[in-house]
Design an enzyme around this catalytic site. Sequence first.
Site, PDB file in Angstrom:
ATOM      1  N   ASP A 202     -28.863 -10.644 -17.897  1.00  0.00           N
ATOM      2  CA  ASP A 202     -29.282 -11.039 -19.170  1.00  0.00           C
ATOM      3  C   ASP A 202     -28.202 -10.533 -20.201  1.00  0.00           C
ATOM      4  O   ASP A 202     -27.447  -9.706 -19.862  1.00  0.00           O
ATOM      5  CB  ASP A 202     -30.628 -10.765 -19.496  1.00  0.00           C
ATOM      6  CG  ASP A 202     -31.188  -9.041 -19.283  1.00  0.00           C
ATOM      7  OD1 ASP A 202     -30.155  -8.473 -18.777  1.00  0.00           O
ATOM      8  OD2 ASP A 202     -32.002  -8.764 -19.966  1.00  0.00           O
ATOM      9  N   ASP A 204     -27.630  -8.323 -23.476  1.00  0.00           N
ATOM     10  CA  ASP A 204     -28.361  -7.183 -24.353  1.00  0.00           C
ATOM     11  C   ASP A 204     -27.812  -7.313 -25.839  1.00  0.00           C
ATOM     12  O   ASP A 204     -26.861  -7.661 -26.200  1.00  0.00           O
ATOM     13  CB  ASP A 204     -27.684  -5.927 -23.817  1.00  0.00           C
ATOM     14  CG  ASP A 204     -28.102  -5.676 -22.369  1.00  0.00           C
ATOM     15  OD1 ASP A 204     -29.148  -5.825 -21.926  1.00  0.00           O
ATOM     16  OD2 ASP A 204     -26.959  -5.564 -21.501  1.00  0.00           O
ATOM     17  N   ASP A 253     -34.724  -8.818 -23.737  1.00  0.00           N
ATOM     18  CA  ASP A 253     -35.384  -8.025 -24.498  1.00  0.00           C
ATOM     19  C   ASP A 253     -34.293  -7.666 -25.604  1.00  0.00           C
ATOM     20  O   ASP A 253     -33.293  -8.202 -25.815  1.00  0.00           O
ATOM     21  CB  ASP A 253     -35.324  -6.727 -23.700  1.00  0.00           C
ATOM     22  CG  ASP A 253     -34.301  -6.391 -22.957  1.00  0.00           C
ATOM     23  OD1 ASP A 253     -33.186  -6.732 -23.301  1.00  0.00           O
ATOM     24  OD2 ASP A 253     -34.299  -5.591 -21.992  1.00  0.00           O
TER      25      ASP A 253
END
EC number: 2.7.7.19
Length: 479
Positions: A202, A204, A253
């Site tokens: 993913d 960041d 996130d």
Amino acid sequence: MNRNPDQNTLPNITLKIIETYLGRVPSVNEYHMLKLQARNIQKITVFNKDIFVSLVKKNKKRFFFDVDTSASEIKDRILSYFSKQTQTYNIGKLFTIIELQSVLVTTYTDILGVLTIKAPNVISSKISYNVTSMEELARDMLNSMNVAVIDKAKVMGRHNVSSLVKNVNKLMEEYLRRHNKSCICYGSYSLYLINPNIRYGDIDILQTNSRTFLIDLAFLIKFITGNNIILSKIPYLRNYMVIKDENDNHIIDSFNIRQDTMNIVPKIFIDNIYIVDPTFQLLNMIKMFSQIDRLEDLSKDPEKFNVRMATMLEYVRYTHGIVFDGTRNNMPMKCIIDENNRIVTVTTKDYFSFKKCLVYLDENVLSSDILDLNADTSCDFESVTNSVYLIHDNIMYTYFSNTILLSDKGKVHEISARGLCAHILLYQMLTSGEYKQCLSDLLNSMMNRDKIPIYSHTERDKKPGRHGFINIEKDIIVF
């Protein structure tokens, strides 16, 4: 017994707004609880759902084209959510629905809807780096730090990854270009932009509107997939939120930071995207290796770390003219640990104007001591460094969130000593202080080192607090 508001009075505009929204005459309790929300409710009521449906469909076509769902299903899910309040009688749930609908109504178009229109031309700004020349050096440095003894019985807390990550990554690449003043990236994807040989999972990110963005994205995923999406807030990670699907699979996130923090984070511009300066990222990696868990990760997959380290070493060689000849001077700086009080004293006088740095391993103790100093010049860089810094009477005070490794009883391991030095250098970079000579010595101190076993390590600071979450399906917000 609930009673309807007096219908015999003059027409009540607020009552009509609430009645239209709920699709029913509100009870006395509903009216008095919701009347202060009348402005938000009116915005929701007049919101053009057709345009919103069109934007979500365009987002689906561009970023989630491989998800098997029809246009009519997307429309039904959207209209169902915007009428959910008509079947809801719990005041707490109504407040949650209003809050989340308000976010969609006021922010979705600017945050995610804009990704569907033609993008500005990409300004190609890549520099050709000779990463291969640094691979052997990186391997040597990492090999000397590969000293963790893996406990096979230990359960590692790694998250399961959603199949939607690839779709969200595609969206995030465009988002980073469109919103490059409020969102920047770091980690493996940012290094991939420099070196395409780097693999990434993913993306960041650091951003100034994390909560709003994640809510909008969660709803986009919900409307496209039909899945329940949950946003979680972790107490021991500062200003951190994560989106997971209903099976607890990780999607994305984000760390939220203030705009003034965003403005001073060292960054470089590549293909219309701002990434955290790889020099800063290299210091964070050196700091990170003081964490015993990260050394265990290194032991499991050294090649993953090697390509990242080599990329950052080549960047600092090219950008700062660092010469890797083993000249280390006074690096790493001398570190003395007081295990009882959990404070490490770092001697800094050879490099900086402050003579020493007191590194606290308990954040609450540092906060208390700063108050006692009656000093109001501390710098809080939030999740960028996970610490406050204060310089007072030629002494730096700061907090270190990682473990401290010991090579013998009462002796700080050189891996942690370098991590502490890197932590101080992060401050220097953020405040535009001198750091290049210190950086050169620090990197050279990592060359030609023998492995030194870990004798023991301190425990990390235990963070109080509870987990927070937003459950869209159940209309619950707990923060």
